[in-house]
Structures are given as structure tokens and as C-alpha cells.
Design an enzyme around this catalytic site. Structure first.
Site, PDB file in Angstrom:
ATOM      1  N   MET A 152     -13.894  -3.090 -11.862  1.00 51.28           N
ATOM      2  CA  MET A 152     -12.773  -3.021 -12.801  1.00 51.28           C
ATOM      3  C   MET A 152     -12.302  -4.413 -13.203  1.00 51.28           C
ATOM      4  O   MET A 152     -11.894  -4.628 -14.345  1.00 51.28           O
ATOM      5  CB  MET A 152     -11.618  -2.202 -12.213  1.00 51.28           C
ATOM      6  CG  MET A 152     -11.957  -0.731 -12.020  1.00 51.28           C
ATOM      7  SD  MET A 152     -12.624   0.078 -13.495  1.00 51.28           S
ATOM      8  CE  MET A 152     -11.294  -0.159 -14.653  1.00 51.28           C
ATOM      9  N   GLU A 153     -12.375  -5.359 -12.295  1.00 48.82           N
ATOM     10  CA  GLU A 153     -11.980  -6.731 -12.614  1.00 48.82           C
ATOM     11  C   GLU A 153     -12.919  -7.334 -13.653  1.00 48.82           C
ATOM     12  O   GLU A 153     -12.471  -8.013 -14.587  1.00 48.82           O
ATOM     13  CB  GLU A 153     -11.945  -7.576 -11.340  1.00 48.82           C
ATOM     14  CG  GLU A 153     -10.763  -7.287 -10.430  1.00 48.82           C
ATOM     15  CD  GLU A 153     -10.834  -5.971  -9.661  1.00 48.82           C
ATOM     16  OE1 GLU A 153      -9.816  -5.591  -9.054  1.00 48.82           O
ATOM     17  OE2 GLU A 153     -11.892  -5.306  -9.667  1.00 48.82           O
TER      18      GLU A 153
ATOM     19  N   LEU B  87      -4.630   2.566 -10.224  1.00 51.56           N
ATOM     20  CA  LEU B  87      -5.144   2.893  -8.898  1.00 51.56           C
ATOM     21  C   LEU B  87      -6.063   1.824  -8.309  1.00 51.56           C
ATOM     22  O   LEU B  87      -6.709   2.046  -7.292  1.00 51.56           O
ATOM     23  CB  LEU B  87      -5.853   4.251  -8.936  1.00 51.56           C
ATOM     24  CG  LEU B  87      -4.972   5.403  -9.444  1.00 51.56           C
ATOM     25  CD1 LEU B  87      -5.761   6.695  -9.493  1.00 51.56           C
ATOM     26  CD2 LEU B  87      -3.713   5.557  -8.606  1.00 51.56           C
ATOM     27  N   CYS B  88      -6.101   0.653  -8.936  1.00 52.10           N
ATOM     28  CA  CYS B  88      -6.918  -0.451  -8.417  1.00 52.10           C
ATOM     29  C   CYS B  88      -6.196  -1.170  -7.286  1.00 52.10           C
ATOM     30  O   CYS B  88      -4.982  -1.353  -7.334  1.00 52.10           O
ATOM     31  CB  CYS B  88      -7.203  -1.468  -9.525  1.00 52.10           C
ATOM     32  SG  CYS B  88      -8.538  -0.984 -10.590  1.00 52.10           S
ATOM     33  N   HIS B  89      -6.973  -1.586  -6.310  1.00 49.06           N
ATOM     34  CA  HIS B  89      -6.429  -2.388  -5.217  1.00 49.06           C
ATOM     35  C   HIS B  89      -6.304  -3.843  -5.668  1.00 49.06           C
ATOM     36  O   HIS B  89      -7.190  -4.342  -6.361  1.00 49.06           O
ATOM     37  CB  HIS B  89      -7.366  -2.351  -4.004  1.00 49.06           C
ATOM     38  CG  HIS B  89      -7.480  -1.015  -3.376  1.00 49.06           C
ATOM     39  ND1 HIS B  89      -8.308  -0.033  -3.861  1.00 49.06           N
ATOM     40  CD2 HIS B  89      -6.853  -0.491  -2.296  1.00 49.06           C
ATOM     41  CE1 HIS B  89      -8.204   1.040  -3.103  1.00 49.06           C
ATOM     42  NE2 HIS B  89      -7.329   0.796  -2.149  1.00 49.06           N
TER      43      HIS B  89
ATOM     44  N   ASP C  23      -6.991 -11.172 -31.403  1.00 47.23           N
ATOM     45  CA  ASP C  23      -5.666 -11.729 -31.679  1.00 47.23           C
ATOM     46  C   ASP C  23      -5.754 -13.079 -32.379  1.00 47.23           C
ATOM     47  O   ASP C  23      -5.023 -13.343 -33.336  1.00 47.23           O
ATOM     48  CB  ASP C  23      -4.874 -11.879 -30.378  1.00 47.23           C
ATOM     49  CG  ASP C  23      -3.531 -12.539 -30.613  1.00 47.23           C
ATOM     50  OD1 ASP C  23      -2.738 -11.993 -31.415  1.00 47.23           O
ATOM     51  OD2 ASP C  23      -3.279 -13.606 -30.024  1.00 47.23           O
TER      52      ASP C  23
END
Length: 166
Positions: A113-114, A75-77, A128
């Protein structure tokens, strides 16, 4: 408690309409860390990891992740990011790598969020690159530290957890 803006009147998930919001300068800072064994930290510090320069690759992975957040979080733009900085440094005392991301934009919605995605992917990249020598690494304390801009203004984490995440 604030209203959940990603839900419509029926409780269904939706992408928030930001068309009427003004474009403003937005900033978000997030942090996290990867705890590892002392000998693994020494490999990183000395640049002897088999897969290469862990700090540099994690930095680049975090930057790439910030730019692709809208593809990962439903739901992020998609946002035009104007700046992404990712810092990965060793912490000898706590035997960990500390990761911090700062993301900026001029947009109608924030970049929290970014910043969080940048930290998370940088941490996963560290895992990793080092899992062959230390499968017991722990990724933790991924959190928003600060956000600025937009209608809600500036917010800063002030608790002990933020101070310890440095």
C-alpha cells in the site's frame, strides 16, 4: 480465493493483528503513469512548468505519501519504512510520465500500500502542477509490480500490462 483478512467473523472491517508475525525484510514496487499532451511533456522536459520542477516535486510528494499511508488508508498499519525510492521519467514515445516507487521495511506486514500510495500521490502532484496547461491529463495503470518478504514470499506481475507500464 484467499480469505479477506480485514473482515472479522461478522463481516465488520478491522485492522489485522500482526503481533505474532515475525519481522522480515519486505519490499514492494508499484508503477503508474500520467498521459499528457506532447507540448505539456515538452514543458516538463525543459523545466518550464510555472509551478517548478515537476519531476522533483512529484518524487518528493511520492516519498512523503509513502510515509503517511497509514493516515490515508484506514486499515493500514503505520510502518517504519527503511527505504523509499520514487522515480519519475519522461516517455516520449507514449507521451507520458512514468512513475515507479520502491518501498522497503523490516516489519510484520508488507509495504504494497505504501508503494501504491507513493505512485498515486506522485501522479496527482503531476496533475496539480500541470493542470493549468493540460486539464486532459490521464492518470492510469497504477499497479503493484512486485512484492517480496513475509509468509507469502515473492510475487511478480508477469502480464503485458506490467511491461507496458515501464
Amino acid at each position: 480465493m484467499a480469505e479477506l483478512t480485514h473482515l472479522d467473523e461478522r463481516g465488520q472491517a478491522r485492522m489485522v493483528d500482526v503481533a505474532e508475525k515475525p519481522e522480515t525484510h519486505r519490499v514492494a514496487v508499484a508503477r503508474g503513469r500520467v498521459s499528457l499532451r506532447p507540448e505539456t511533456l515538452q514543458l516538463v522536459r525543459e523545466g518550464r512548468a510555472a509551478k517548478g520542477d515537476v519531476l522533483a516535486v512529484a518524487r518528493v510528494a511520492g516519498i512523503m505519501a509513502a510515509k503517511r499511508t497509514a493516515e490515508l488508508i484506514p486499515l493500514c498499519h503505520p510502518l517504519p519504512l527503511t527505504k523509499v525510492e520514487v522515480d519519475v521519467r519522461t516517455n516520449e514515445q507514449d507521451t507520458c510520465l512514468e512513475i515507479e516507487a520502491r518501498v522497503e521495511t523490516v516489519s510484520r506486514t508488507g509495504v504494497e500500500m505504501e508503494a501504491l500510495t507513493a505512485v498515486a500521490v506522485a501522479a496527482l502532484t503531476v496533475y496539480d502542477m500541470l493542470k493549468a496547461v493540460d486539464r486532459g491529463m490521464t492518470i492510469d495503470r497504477i499497479q503493484l509490480i512486485e512484492k517480496a518478504g513475509g509468509r507469502s514470499g515473492t510475487w511478480r506481475r508477469e502480464d503485458d500490462e506490467a511491461r507496458h507500464a515501464r
